[in-house]
Design a protein around this motif. Structure first.
Motif, short mmCIF file in Angstrom:
data_model
loop_
_atom_site.label_atom_id
_atom_site.label_comp_id
_atom_site.label_asym_id
_atom_site.label_seq_id
_atom_site.Cartn_x
_atom_site.Cartn_y
_atom_site.Cartn_z
N SER A 93 -6.36 7.34 -1.14
CA SER A 93 -5.90 8.36 -2.07
C SER A 93 -5.66 7.71 -3.43
N GLY A 94 -5.59 8.55 -4.47
CA GLY A 94 -5.24 8.05 -5.79
C GLY A 94 -6.37 7.98 -6.79
N LEU A 126 -4.77 3.57 -12.93
CA LEU A 126 -4.74 4.35 -11.69
C LEU A 126 -4.20 3.45 -10.59
N ARG A 127 -3.61 4.06 -9.58
CA ARG A 127 -3.17 3.31 -8.40
C ARG A 127 -3.77 3.94 -7.15
N LEU A 128 -4.55 3.13 -6.45
CA LEU A 128 -5.14 3.59 -5.19
C LEU A 128 -4.27 3.15 -4.02
N SER A 129 -4.25 3.99 -3.00
CA SER A 129 -3.54 3.66 -1.77
C SER A 129 -4.47 3.87 -0.58
N TYR A 160 -2.61 -1.31 -1.46
CA TYR A 160 -2.62 -0.65 -2.76
C TYR A 160 -3.51 -1.42 -3.73
N GLN A 184 -3.56 -1.51 -7.86
CA GLN A 184 -3.12 -1.08 -9.18
C GLN A 184 -4.20 -1.49 -10.19
#
Length: 121
Positions: free
Chosen positions: A7-8, A18-21, A79, A81
């Motif tokens: 997500s993200g 953006l930050r992906l998880s 994560y 970042q």
């Protein structure tokens, strides 16, 4: 069966963040390494960053100093970042888990479905 859900992703202007998880599920006892890969249109999938269960990290030269990978072992979540994003970072970003020990046994590698990141003005 290990499942990875990212997500993200989204659309961001150059210079933005953006930050992906990515959360792993599936009766997991441990995960050796987690990471992020990306694939731009017409290009091969490439490594972005990886992190081991002990916290050792590895980055592609193209993202060093701009991206930071981290993980929460208790949550089986990794994560990414991403700062100072460039149009060249546009790609589908895939989460990866290697060396996963589950209640059903050991699984070599698992991939998420991917999340689109678009950097454009």
């Amino acid at each position: 069966q290990v499942q990875l859900v990212e997500s993200g992703g989204g659309l961001v202007q150059p210079g933005g963040s953006l930050r992906l998880s990515c959360a792993a599920s599936g009766s997991i006892f441990s995960i050796n390494a987690m990471g992020w890969y990306r694939q731009a249109p017409g290009k091969q999938r490439e490594l972005v960053a990886t992190i081991t269960s002990g916290g050792s990290t590895n980055y592609a030269d193209s993202v060093k100093g701009r991206f930071t990978i981290s993980r929460d072992n208790a949550k089986n979540t990794v994560y990414l970042q991403m700062n100072s994003l460039k149009p060249g970072d546009t790609a589908v970003y895939y989460c990866n888990a290697r060396g996963v020990v589950t209640i059903a046994g050991w699984q070599d590698t698992s991939w998420g479905q991917g999340t689109q990141v678009t950097v454009s003005s």
